[in-house]
Design a protein around this motif. Structure first.
Motif, mmCIF file in Angstrom:
data_model
loop_
_atom_site.group_PDB
_atom_site.id
_atom_site.type_symbol
_atom_site.label_atom_id
_atom_site.label_comp_id
_atom_site.label_asym_id
_atom_site.label_seq_id
_atom_site.Cartn_x
_atom_site.Cartn_y
_atom_site.Cartn_z
ATOM 1 N N VAL A 10 -0.265 -2.538 5.256
ATOM 2 C CA VAL A 10 -0.480 -3.115 3.941
ATOM 3 C C VAL A 10 0.507 -4.256 3.754
ATOM 4 C CG1 VAL A 10 -0.525 -2.667 1.464
ATOM 5 C CG2 VAL A 10 -1.242 -0.899 3.055
ATOM 6 N N ASN A 11 -0.005 -5.412 3.327
ATOM 7 C CA ASN A 11 0.832 -6.577 3.084
ATOM 8 C C ASN A 11 1.253 -6.622 1.621
ATOM 9 O OD1 ASN A 11 0.404 -7.372 5.765
ATOM 10 N ND2 ASN A 11 -1.524 -8.328 5.196
ATOM 11 N N ALA A 12 2.212 -7.485 1.332
ATOM 12 C CA ALA A 12 2.759 -7.589 -0.021
ATOM 13 C C ALA A 12 1.721 -8.092 -1.024
ATOM 14 C CB ALA A 12 3.966 -8.517 -0.021
ATOM 15 N N ASP A 13 0.745 -8.884 -0.568
ATOM 16 C CA ASP A 13 -0.262 -9.422 -1.488
ATOM 17 C C ASP A 13 -1.402 -8.440 -1.768
ATOM 18 O OD1 ASP A 13 -1.519 -9.468 0.939
ATOM 19 O OD2 ASP A 13 -2.123 -11.572 0.841
ATOM 20 N N GLY A 14 -1.350 -7.254 -1.181
ATOM 21 C CA GLY A 14 -2.369 -6.232 -1.415
ATOM 22 C C GLY A 14 -3.429 -6.171 -0.337
ATOM 23 N N ILE A 58 -12.019 -1.722 13.346
ATOM 24 C CA ILE A 58 -11.016 -2.490 12.618
ATOM 25 C C ILE A 58 -11.535 -2.722 11.211
ATOM 26 C CG2 ILE A 58 -9.714 -4.629 12.513
ATOM 27 C CD1 ILE A 58 -10.105 -4.828 15.568
ATOM 28 N N LYS A 59 -10.795 -2.240 10.226
ATOM 29 C CA LYS A 59 -11.152 -2.417 8.822
ATOM 30 C C LYS A 59 -10.125 -3.344 8.194
ATOM 31 C CE LYS A 59 -13.101 2.204 8.395
ATOM 32 N NZ LYS A 59 -13.069 3.455 7.635
ATOM 33 N N GLU A 60 -10.606 -4.360 7.491
ATOM 34 C CA GLU A 60 -9.722 -5.330 6.864
ATOM 35 C C GLU A 60 -10.164 -5.580 5.429
ATOM 36 O OE1 GLU A 60 -8.383 -8.437 10.183
ATOM 37 O OE2 GLU A 60 -10.571 -8.316 9.955
ATOM 38 N N LYS A 61 -9.208 -5.768 4.553
ATOM 39 C CA LYS A 61 -9.510 -6.127 3.175
ATOM 40 C C LYS A 61 -8.518 -7.201 2.743
ATOM 41 C CE LYS A 61 -10.590 -4.259 -1.339
ATOM 42 N NZ LYS A 61 -10.688 -3.061 -2.150
ATOM 43 N N SER A 62 -9.043 -8.302 2.231
ATOM 44 C CA SER A 62 -8.182 -9.403 1.819
ATOM 45 C C SER A 62 -7.639 -9.140 0.417
ATOM 46 C CB SER A 62 -8.961 -10.717 1.846
ATOM 47 O OG SER A 62 -9.939 -10.712 0.831
ATOM 48 N N ALA A 63 -6.705 -9.974 0.013
ATOM 49 C CA ALA A 63 -6.120 -9.851 -1.313
ATOM 50 C C ALA A 63 -7.154 -10.130 -2.398
ATOM 51 C CB ALA A 63 -4.944 -10.800 -1.456
ATOM 52 N N ALA A 64 -8.190 -10.926 -2.058
ATOM 53 C CA ALA A 64 -9.247 -11.247 -3.022
ATOM 54 C C ALA A 64 -10.269 -10.123 -3.141
ATOM 55 C CB ALA A 64 -9.945 -12.538 -2.606
ATOM 56 N N GLY A 65 -10.185 -9.082 -2.283
ATOM 57 C CA GLY A 65 -11.104 -7.950 -2.362
ATOM 58 C C GLY A 65 -12.238 -8.001 -1.356
ATOM 59 N N GLU A 66 -12.222 -8.962 -0.431
ATOM 60 C CA GLU A 66 -13.274 -9.068 0.585
ATOM 61 C C GLU A 66 -13.011 -8.041 1.684
ATOM 62 O OE1 GLU A 66 -12.478 -13.051 1.623
ATOM 63 O OE2 GLU A 66 -13.702 -13.890 0.016
#
Length: 90
Positions: free
Chosen positions: A56-60, A74-82
């Protein structure tokens, strides 16, 4: 009449002792039991927790890798919710 009451009291005491012994035995068993390897989660502190390595990164945003056999998910989620999920099998 007193003999009947003694018999009832004796049976009641035996039942009470058996109940207390079974409760003590249930508490003595280990709480952390192993989750089968085929499951994609494990139990920690009584809650389901995914088995993957989530960073988990600082930006969420976060990235998680889960290996099942020869396949890697591999599961990824960006800070924008993508959300993005990728599977690779060797």
């Amino acid at each position: 009449m007193t003999r009947t009451w003694k018999m009832i009291a004796g049976v009641g005491l035996v039942a009470l002792a058996a109940t207390a012994a079974s409760a003590a035995y249930a508490q003595a068993q280990p709480a952390d039991q192993a989750t089968p390897k085929s499951f994609n989660w494990e139990i920690k502190d009584g809650k389901r927790v995914p088995k993957g390595q989530r960073q988990v990164n600082a930006d969420g945003s976060w990235r998680e890798e889960i290996r099942q056999g020869k396949c890697l998910t591999i599961k990824e989620k960006s800070a924008a919710g993508e959300y993005k999920e990728t599977r690779k099998c060797d």
